[in-house]
Scaffold this motif. Structure first.
Motif, PDB file in Angstrom:
ATOM      1  N   ILE A 127       0.863  -1.184   0.000  1.00  0.00           N
ATOM      2  CA  ILE A 127       0.000   0.000   0.000  1.00  0.00           C
ATOM      3  C   ILE A 127       0.893   1.226   0.000  1.00  0.00           C
ATOM      4  CG2 ILE A 127      -1.784   1.310   1.233  1.00  0.00           C
ATOM      5  CD1 ILE A 127      -2.800  -1.279   2.405  1.00  0.00           C
ATOM      6  N   THR A 128       0.588   2.172  -0.863  1.00  0.00           N
ATOM      7  CA  THR A 128       1.373   3.394  -0.976  1.00  0.00           C
ATOM      8  C   THR A 128       0.598   4.574  -0.390  1.00  0.00           C
ATOM      9  OG1 THR A 128       2.594   2.649  -2.926  1.00  0.00           O
ATOM     10  CG2 THR A 128       2.467   5.016  -2.579  1.00  0.00           C
ATOM     11  N   PHE A 129       1.287   5.367   0.412  1.00  0.00           N
ATOM     12  CA  PHE A 129       0.742   6.606   0.973  1.00  0.00           C
ATOM     13  C   PHE A 129       1.495   7.767   0.329  1.00  0.00           C
ATOM     14  CE2 PHE A 129       0.168   3.250   3.995  1.00  0.00           C
ATOM     15  CZ  PHE A 129      -1.070   3.459   4.561  1.00  0.00           C
ATOM     16  N   VAL A 130       0.790   8.593  -0.412  1.00  0.00           N
ATOM     17  CA  VAL A 130       1.375   9.795  -1.015  1.00  0.00           C
ATOM     18  C   VAL A 130       0.879  10.974  -0.191  1.00  0.00           C
ATOM     19  CG1 VAL A 130       1.664  11.164  -3.096  1.00  0.00           C
ATOM     20  CG2 VAL A 130       1.348   8.678  -3.278  1.00  0.00           C
ATOM     21  N   LEU A 131       1.779  11.560   0.585  1.00  0.00           N
ATOM     22  CA  LEU A 131       1.399  12.612   1.522  1.00  0.00           C
ATOM     23  C   LEU A 131       1.952  13.949   1.051  1.00  0.00           C
ATOM     24  CD1 LEU A 131       0.133  13.447   4.248  1.00  0.00           C
ATOM     25  CD2 LEU A 131       2.349  12.955   5.306  1.00  0.00           C
ATOM     26  N   SER A 132       1.060  14.902   0.875  1.00  0.00           N
ATOM     27  CA  SER A 132       1.446  16.266   0.523  1.00  0.00           C
ATOM     28  C   SER A 132       0.699  17.230   1.428  1.00  0.00           C
ATOM     29  CB  SER A 132       1.125  16.565  -0.953  1.00  0.00           C
ATOM     30  OG  SER A 132      -0.275  16.556  -1.153  1.00  0.00           O
ATOM     31  N   ASN A 133       1.007  18.509   1.299  1.00  0.00           N
ATOM     32  CA  ASN A 133       0.297  19.510   2.087  1.00  0.00           C
ATOM     33  C   ASN A 133      -1.170  19.611   1.692  1.00  0.00           C
ATOM     34  OD1 ASN A 133       2.336  20.623   3.851  1.00  0.00           O
ATOM     35  ND2 ASN A 133       3.316  21.427   2.008  1.00  0.00           N
ATOM     36  N   VAL A 146      -3.048  10.597  -0.492  1.00  0.00           N
ATOM     37  CA  VAL A 146      -3.540   9.648  -1.491  1.00  0.00           C
ATOM     38  C   VAL A 146      -3.039   8.264  -1.103  1.00  0.00           C
ATOM     39  CG1 VAL A 146      -3.601   9.006  -3.925  1.00  0.00           C
ATOM     40  CG2 VAL A 146      -3.479  11.424  -3.273  1.00  0.00           C
ATOM     41  N   THR A 147      -3.964   7.323  -0.946  1.00  0.00           N
ATOM     42  CA  THR A 147      -3.591   5.932  -0.670  1.00  0.00           C
ATOM     43  C   THR A 147      -3.911   5.090  -1.899  1.00  0.00           C
ATOM     44  OG1 THR A 147      -5.749   5.560   0.382  1.00  0.00           O
ATOM     45  CG2 THR A 147      -3.895   6.092   1.816  1.00  0.00           C
ATOM     46  N   VAL A 148      -2.946   4.267  -2.281  1.00  0.00           N
ATOM     47  CA  VAL A 148      -3.091   3.389  -3.457  1.00  0.00           C
ATOM     48  C   VAL A 148      -2.963   1.958  -2.963  1.00  0.00           C
ATOM     49  CG1 VAL A 148      -2.303   2.879  -5.785  1.00  0.00           C
ATOM     50  CG2 VAL A 148      -1.991   5.179  -4.845  1.00  0.00           C
ATOM     51  N   ARG A 149      -3.989   1.150  -3.191  1.00  0.00           N
ATOM     52  CA  ARG A 149      -3.969  -0.228  -2.697  1.00  0.00           C
ATOM     53  C   ARG A 149      -4.759  -1.133  -3.625  1.00  0.00           C
ATOM     54  NH1 ARG A 149      -8.813  -0.941   0.435  1.00  0.00           N
ATOM     55  NH2 ARG A 149      -9.973   1.012   0.618  1.00  0.00           N
ATOM     56  N   TYR A 150      -4.475  -2.451  -3.507  1.00  0.00           N
ATOM     57  CA  TYR A 150      -5.132  -3.457  -4.349  1.00  0.00           C
ATOM     58  C   TYR A 150      -5.757  -4.560  -3.496  1.00  0.00           C
ATOM     59  CZ  TYR A 150      -2.789  -1.036  -8.112  1.00  0.00           C
ATOM     60  OH  TYR A 150      -2.360  -0.068  -8.995  1.00  0.00           O
ATOM     61  N   ALA A 151      -5.924  -4.297  -2.234  1.00  0.00           N
ATOM     62  CA  ALA A 151      -6.634  -5.159  -1.297  1.00  0.00           C
ATOM     63  C   ALA A 151      -7.146  -4.272  -0.176  1.00  0.00           C
ATOM     64  CB  ALA A 151      -5.742  -6.273  -0.755  1.00  0.00           C
ATOM     65  N   THR A 152      -8.015  -4.827   0.661  1.00  0.00           N
ATOM     66  CA  THR A 152      -8.646  -4.018   1.713  1.00  0.00           C
ATOM     67  C   THR A 152      -8.380  -4.626   3.075  1.00  0.00           C
ATOM     68  OG1 THR A 152     -10.401  -3.360   0.173  1.00  0.00           O
ATOM     69  CG2 THR A 152     -10.797  -2.967   2.509  1.00  0.00           C
ATOM     70  N   PRO A 153      -7.318  -4.186   3.754  1.00  0.00           N
ATOM     71  CA  PRO A 153      -7.178  -4.580   5.170  1.00  0.00           C
ATOM     72  C   PRO A 153      -8.355  -4.035   5.970  1.00  0.00           C
ATOM     73  CG  PRO A 153      -5.125  -3.670   4.304  1.00  0.00           C
ATOM     74  CD  PRO A 153      -6.177  -3.406   3.269  1.00  0.00           C
ATOM     75  N   LYS A 154      -8.756  -4.782   6.980  1.00  0.00           N
ATOM     76  CA  LYS A 154      -9.939  -4.395   7.751  1.00  0.00           C
ATOM     77  C   LYS A 154      -9.756  -3.027   8.408  1.00  0.00           C
ATOM     78  CE  LYS A 154     -13.281  -6.107  11.111  1.00  0.00           C
ATOM     79  NZ  LYS A 154     -13.671  -7.207  12.024  1.00  0.00           N
ATOM     80  N   ALA A 155      -8.517  -2.646   8.717  1.00  0.00           N
ATOM     81  CA  ALA A 155      -8.280  -1.350   9.354  1.00  0.00           C
ATOM     82  C   ALA A 155      -8.787  -0.201   8.478  1.00  0.00           C
ATOM     83  CB  ALA A 155      -6.788  -1.179   9.643  1.00  0.00           C
ATOM     84  N   PHE A 156      -8.701  -0.347   7.154  1.00  0.00           N
ATOM     85  CA  PHE A 156      -9.177   0.714   6.266  1.00  0.00           C
ATOM     86  C   PHE A 156     -10.695   0.846   6.363  1.00  0.00           C
ATOM     87  CE2 PHE A 156      -4.985   0.658   4.638  1.00  0.00           C
ATOM     88  CZ  PHE A 156      -4.808   1.816   3.881  1.00  0.00           C
ATOM     89  N   SER A 157     -11.394  -0.290   6.368  1.00  0.00           N
ATOM     90  CA  SER A 157     -12.859  -0.236   6.468  1.00  0.00           C
ATOM     91  C   SER A 157     -13.305   0.356   7.803  1.00  0.00           C
ATOM     92  CB  SER A 157     -13.439  -1.642   6.305  1.00  0.00           C
ATOM     93  OG  SER A 157     -13.041  -2.215   5.077  1.00  0.00           O
TER      94      SER A 157
END
Length: 327
Positions: A93-99, A103-114
């Protein structure tokens, strides 16, 4: 699928699907799940950020997973998912953090996201700033990993107790074999889950260390304390996961030892039976030879005498083994 989170007048504005550039620009968190090329292009044009491809996310070198472009941080790590259904695995999972946004980019859903998405709907304050979203999401992931470790620890305790109880008490062989087999399966799952949990915790440690070392302006000062808390929580979970892994290894050796003892008892029984049957077999073989001149063949009591001799020859080794304490 694209999901955007924004706060308007103290309320959460949640949108799904491809958004207009102005809608993307006002979002605090943009979650891309299996993004289409159109969704990636829309985010890149609106935020002027390069979204990593799936192949780039799967690269293992640190320079490809943790890097900085201008004021934006690109953070990638593997996360555990699917433990509830038994089809667990690790996904990058990629986290793109800007001011401007996270943006989170993922191809599965860990329960923490839900779970975190539902929390954001109840508490819009969690989506106040992009860095707060990311750190609170990390908090949710750590809490979820703690629950997983607690559950697998309880499963391991139940399986080991059942297997040891069956080994100590006189139960049917089928029940004992079932308990030992279940213990082996559970211990194998514990080892797999704790290994993948350690992988997730290692990724979080690297991300937090990178963010702290970069002194990035995208992390606000009031959130620095949250980073320190996360680091302490992650370290404690790493220690606990290591403890569970060592315990699983010990219990696995113990269960395999019980199985070896059971197998040795079975082999010993067959060995004693084969040794006890060797003298009767020898006697039967001697008197089964077809020679013309065998004096015992003329004796009227030769047949019962031969049977009695075979019985005695079988009983004597068993009595000797019992006297020696081998049975």
């Amino acid at each position: 699928m694209m999901t955007s989170y924004a706060v308007r007048d103290g309320r959460l504005a949640l949108r799904d699907g491809v958004l207009a550039p102005e809608q993307i620009a006002e979002a605090v968190w943009i979650d891309l799940l299996n993004p289409t090329p159109e969704e990636e292009r829309a985010v890149q044009e609106a935020l002027r950020l390069e979204i990593p491809t799936r192949e780039e996310m799967q690269e293992i070198e640190s320079s490809s997973r943790l890097y900085r472009e201008d004021e934006a941080l690109f953070l990638t790590a593997n996360f555990l998912y699917g433990v509830e259904g038994g089809e667990y695995g690790s996904t990058p999972i990629t986290f793109v953090l800007s001011n401007q946004a996270l943006v989170t980019v993922r191809y599965a859903t860990p329960k923490a996201f839900s779970v975190f998405s539902l929390r954001c709907q109840r508490s819009p304050g969690l989506v106040s700033t992009p860095d707060a979203v990311m750190l609170h999401l990390f908090e949710q992931i750590v809490d979820r990993l703690a629950d997983i470790l607690e559950r697998v620890g309880s499963d391991m305790d139940r399986a080991s107790s059942a297997s040891f109880r069956s080994a100590r008490t006189k139960v049917k062989a089928d029940k004992r074999d079932h308990d030992l087999r279940e213990a082996l399966i559970t211990l194998g799952e514990v080892g797999e889950v704790t290994t993948r949990t350690n992988e997730t915790l290692l990724g979080l440690t690297r991300i937090l260390s990178f963010v702290s070392a970069e002194k990035a302006t995208v992390i606000r000062k009031d959130n620095q304390v949250l980073i320190k808390t996360l680091v302490r929580d992650v370290r404690s979970l790493v220690d606990h996961a290591g403890f569970l892994n060592n315990k699983a290894t010990f219990l696995l050796d113990a269960v395999l030892g019980i199985l070896n003892v059971e197998q040795n008892a079975i082999i010993k029984t067959f060995t004693v039976a084969s040794v006890a049957l060797m003298p009767p077999t020898l006697i039967a073989s001697i008197y089964g030879m077809n020679f013309r001149h065998m004096p015992e063949l003329e004796w009227p009591w030769a047949y019962p005498a031969a049977l009695g001799l075979m019985v005695v020859a079988a009983v004597l080794p068993i009595a000797y083994f019992k006297r020696k304490g081998w049975l």
